[in-house]
Design a protein around this motif. Structure first.
Motif, PDB file in Angstrom:
ATOM      1  N   SER A  46       0.839  -1.195   0.000  1.00 37.86           N
ATOM      2  CA  SER A  46       0.000   0.000   0.000  1.00 37.86           C
ATOM      3  C   SER A  46       0.878   1.250   0.000  1.00 37.86           C
ATOM      4  O   SER A  46       2.050   1.211   0.404  1.00 37.86           O
ATOM      5  CB  SER A  46      -0.911   0.024   1.224  1.00 37.86           C
ATOM      6  N   ASP A  47       0.310   2.359  -0.432  1.00 38.88           N
ATOM      7  CA  ASP A  47       1.060   3.621  -0.439  1.00 38.88           C
ATOM      8  C   ASP A  47       1.466   4.024   0.976  1.00 38.88           C
ATOM      9  O   ASP A  47       2.578   4.521   1.196  1.00 38.88           O
ATOM     10  CB  ASP A  47       0.217   4.734  -1.071  1.00 38.88           C
ATOM     11  N   GLU A  48       0.569   3.831   1.933  1.00 35.98           N
ATOM     12  CA  GLU A  48       0.869   4.204   3.316  1.00 35.98           C
ATOM     13  C   GLU A  48       2.027   3.387   3.869  1.00 35.98           C
ATOM     14  O   GLU A  48       2.936   3.920   4.522  1.00 35.98           O
ATOM     15  CB  GLU A  48      -0.375   4.002   4.183  1.00 35.98           C
ATOM     16  N   ASP A  49       2.032   2.084   3.607  1.00 34.24           N
ATOM     17  CA  ASP A  49       3.108   1.228   4.090  1.00 34.24           C
ATOM     18  C   ASP A  49       4.416   1.557   3.380  1.00 34.24           C
ATOM     19  O   ASP A  49       5.494   1.521   3.986  1.00 34.24           O
ATOM     20  CB  ASP A  49       2.743  -0.237   3.879  1.00 34.24           C
ATOM     21  N   MET A  50       4.337   1.897   2.091  1.00 29.26           N
ATOM     22  CA  MET A  50       5.538   2.274   1.351  1.00 29.26           C
ATOM     23  C   MET A  50       6.154   3.533   1.937  1.00 29.26           C
ATOM     24  O   MET A  50       7.372   3.613   2.109  1.00 29.26           O
ATOM     25  CB  MET A  50       5.182   2.488  -0.124  1.00 29.26           C
ATOM     26  N   ARG A  51       5.316   4.512   2.256  1.00 27.79           N
ATOM     27  CA  ARG A  51       5.822   5.739   2.870  1.00 27.79           C
ATOM     28  C   ARG A  51       6.545   5.432   4.170  1.00 27.79           C
ATOM     29  O   ARG A  51       7.632   5.961   4.443  1.00 27.79           O
ATOM     30  CB  ARG A  51       4.672   6.711   3.139  1.00 27.79           C
ATOM     31  N   ARG A  52       5.958   4.575   4.979  1.00 26.67           N
ATOM     32  CA  ARG A  52       6.558   4.228   6.274  1.00 26.67           C
ATOM     33  C   ARG A  52       7.895   3.522   6.079  1.00 26.67           C
ATOM     34  O   ARG A  52       8.875   3.826   6.775  1.00 26.67           O
ATOM     35  CB  ARG A  52       5.597   3.354   7.072  1.00 26.67           C
ATOM     36  N   GLN A  53       7.944   2.578   5.131  1.00 24.23           N
ATOM     37  CA  GLN A  53       9.165   1.805   4.942  1.00 24.23           C
ATOM     38  C   GLN A  53      10.269   2.615   4.261  1.00 24.23           C
ATOM     39  O   GLN A  53      11.442   2.239   4.330  1.00 24.23           O
ATOM     40  CB  GLN A  53       8.850   0.529   4.154  1.00 24.23           C
ATOM     41  N   LEU A  54       9.900   3.695   3.618  1.00 24.55           N
ATOM     42  CA  LEU A  54      10.915   4.627   3.117  1.00 24.55           C
ATOM     43  C   LEU A  54      11.439   5.504   4.249  1.00 24.55           C
ATOM     44  O   LEU A  54      12.646   5.741   4.379  1.00 24.55           O
ATOM     45  CB  LEU A  54      10.326   5.511   2.016  1.00 24.55           C
ATOM     46  N   ALA A  55      10.519   6.003   5.057  1.00 29.38           N
ATOM     47  CA  ALA A  55      10.888   6.998   6.073  1.00 29.38           C
ATOM     48  C   ALA A  55      11.734   6.408   7.198  1.00 29.38           C
ATOM     49  O   ALA A  55      12.668   7.067   7.681  1.00 29.38           O
ATOM     50  CB  ALA A  55       9.629   7.645   6.642  1.00 29.38           C
ATOM     51  N   GLU A  56      11.439   5.189   7.607  1.00 36.13           N
ATOM     52  CA  GLU A  56      12.130   4.634   8.777  1.00 36.13           C
ATOM     53  C   GLU A  56      13.643   4.530   8.601  1.00 36.13           C
ATOM     54  O   GLU A  56      14.405   5.047   9.428  1.00 36.13           O
ATOM     55  CB  GLU A  56      11.524   3.280   9.142  1.00 36.13           C
ATOM     56  N   PRO A  57      14.151   3.873   7.544  1.00 36.81           N
ATOM     57  CA  PRO A  57      15.614   3.769   7.424  1.00 36.81           C
ATOM     58  C   PRO A  57      16.282   5.103   7.101  1.00 36.81           C
ATOM     59  O   PRO A  57      17.406   5.351   7.545  1.00 36.81           O
ATOM     60  CB  PRO A  57      15.801   2.754   6.295  1.00 36.81           C
ATOM     61  N   ILE A  58      15.597   5.967   6.347  1.00 34.92           N
ATOM     62  CA  ILE A  58      16.196   7.273   6.044  1.00 34.92           C
ATOM     63  C   ILE A  58      16.237   8.130   7.301  1.00 34.92           C
ATOM     64  O   ILE A  58      17.217   8.838   7.565  1.00 34.92           O
ATOM     65  CB  ILE A  58      15.417   7.988   4.924  1.00 34.92           C
ATOM     66  N   GLY A  59      15.171   8.055   8.105  1.00 38.26           N
ATOM     67  CA  GLY A  59      15.170   8.783   9.374  1.00 38.26           C
ATOM     68  C   GLY A  59      16.275   8.318  10.296  1.00 38.26           C
ATOM     69  O   GLY A  59      16.924   9.131  10.971  1.00 38.26           O
ATOM     70  N   SER A  60      16.516   7.005  10.327  1.00 36.25           N
ATOM     71  CA  SER A  60      17.596   6.469  11.165  1.00 36.25           C
ATOM     72  C   SER A  60      18.959   6.945  10.679  1.00 36.25           C
ATOM     73  O   SER A  60      19.852   7.278  11.491  1.00 36.25           O
ATOM     74  CB  SER A  60      17.539   4.938  11.162  1.00 36.25           C
ATOM     75  N   LEU A  61      19.137   6.992   9.361  1.00 35.19           N
ATOM     76  CA  LEU A  61      20.390   7.489   8.810  1.00 35.19           C
ATOM     77  C   LEU A  61      20.588   8.962   9.155  1.00 35.19           C
ATOM     78  O   LEU A  61      21.699   9.379   9.548  1.00 35.19           O
ATOM     79  CB  LEU A  61      20.400   7.311   7.284  1.00 35.19           C
ATOM     80  N   ALA A  62      19.516   9.747   9.054  1.00 38.95           N
ATOM     81  CA  ALA A  62      19.611  11.171   9.399  1.00 38.95           C
ATOM     82  C   ALA A  62      19.968  11.352  10.870  1.00 38.95           C
ATOM     83  O   ALA A  62      20.770  12.230  11.229  1.00 38.95           O
ATOM     84  CB  ALA A  62      18.299  11.864   9.091  1.00 38.95           C
ATOM     85  N   ASP A  63      19.396  10.508  11.740  1.00 39.19           N
ATOM     86  CA  ASP A  63      19.715  10.593  13.170  1.00 39.19           C
ATOM     87  C   ASP A  63      21.190  10.320  13.411  1.00 39.19           C
ATOM     88  O   ASP A  63      21.830  10.962  14.265  1.00 39.19           O
ATOM     89  CB  ASP A  63      18.877   9.585  13.953  1.00 39.19           C
ATOM     90  N   ALA A  64      21.762   9.378  12.671  1.00 43.21           N
ATOM     91  CA  ALA A  64      23.175   9.047  12.821  1.00 43.21           C
ATOM     92  C   ALA A  64      24.083  10.184  12.357  1.00 43.21           C
ATOM     93  O   ALA A  64      25.212  10.321  12.823  1.00 43.21           O
ATOM     94  CB  ALA A  64      23.509   7.765  12.056  1.00 43.21           C
ATOM     95  N   LEU A  65      23.571  11.008  11.439  1.00 43.75           N
ATOM     96  CA  LEU A  65      24.371  12.108  10.909  1.00 43.75           C
ATOM     97  C   LEU A  65      24.289  13.360  11.784  1.00 43.75           C
ATOM     98  O   LEU A  65      25.141  14.241  11.672  1.00 43.75           O
ATOM     99  CB  LEU A  65      23.899  12.462   9.497  1.00 43.75           C
TER     100      LEU A  65
END
Length: 250
Positions: free
Chosen positions: A230-249
């Motif tokens: 679903s579009d909603e699940d796709m948005r979530r699965q994109l945001a989670e790893p990118i958000g984690s990478l941003a937190d590390a930076l």
């Protein structure tokens, strides 16, 4: 007619023929780049535009800027669209990065709708948010290939259904590859074949059920697989790893 005049006449004919060929090639390329551009689907775009936690600005030079409504952003992402895809088609899928993870996203407008024709450096896009010092660069499909070329000037690389053509394996650049199990264009095999071009510690995330077009909202794409996410699940699965990478930076 003397031999000298004959040579000049032949030379003029050759030069005019070459000029005509160049005009045809350039003109044909420009026309082709404008035909068949995949447009943003109106409903996902309208929903993102109504998101109260998100601001959307159009920077004439850099592109579309997504930012958290509260203004608190320390990390940015320059995102390069896929070939002949309208930049607005990525707003919905990327909105959570700004609205929930506090990442400013600059969606570029590639010259002639093709990333390879856009020779601007990373600073042409980061200038849209001069208060941010930490920048990721990424892109979808052909845009991802171009982002690999810009990656040495960034703090991290994020690939969306894409892979590198240049070798970054010896760099210490943090890298994240997001791919789709149902991608019929940047297939799982193609992603695997190009894995050696990324740093050894690059994070490889395959999103189950995602097709090539799942990374945006522009409708089905020729040659692609059939998405089951679903579009909603796709948005979530994109945001989670990118958000984690941003937190590390940060």
């Amino acid at each position: 007619m003397t031999s000298a005049k004959r040579r000049r006449r032949v030379l003029r004919w050759v030069l005019w023929s070459l000029l005509g060929l160049v005009v045809l090639v350039v003109g044909g390329t420009v026309i082709w780049s404008q035909v068949g551009v995949m447009q943003a689907e109106p409903e996902p775009l309208a929903a993102a535009e109504a998101n109260p936690a998100l601001t959307i600005d159009d920077d004439a030079a850099a592109g579309i800027v997504l930012a958290p409504a509260d203004g608190g952003s320390e990390v940015g992402l320059v995102f390069i669209p896929g070939a002949k895809v309208q930049p607005e088609a990525y707003i919905s899928k990327l909105q959570d990065l700004a609205a929930e993870d506090g990442i400013t996203v600059v969606i570029t407008r590639p010259w002639l709708n093709l990333a390879f024709f856009d020779l601007r450096g990373l600073d042409a896009f980061t200038s849209a948010a001069p208060g941010i010092d930490t920048w990721m660069v990424g892109g979808h499909s052909l845009g991802g290939v171009r982002s690999c070329q810009l990656a040495p000037d960034a703090d991290a690389l994020v690939l969306f259904g894409s892979y590198c053509a240049n070798d970054l394996s010896d760099s210490d650049l943090p890298a994240l590859s997001l791919s789709g199990s149902e991608d019929g264009l940047s297939t799982p095999q193609k992603i695997a074949d190009a894995r050696h071009l990324l740093p050894e510690d690059a994070e490889m995330v395959e999103i189950d059920g995602a097709s090539h077009a799942s990374f945006g909202d522009y409708g089905p794409q020729d040659g692609d697989g059939t998405p089951t996410i679903s579009d909603e699940d796709m948005r979530r699965q994109l945001a989670e790893p990118i958000g984690s990478l941003a937190d590390a930076l940060r």
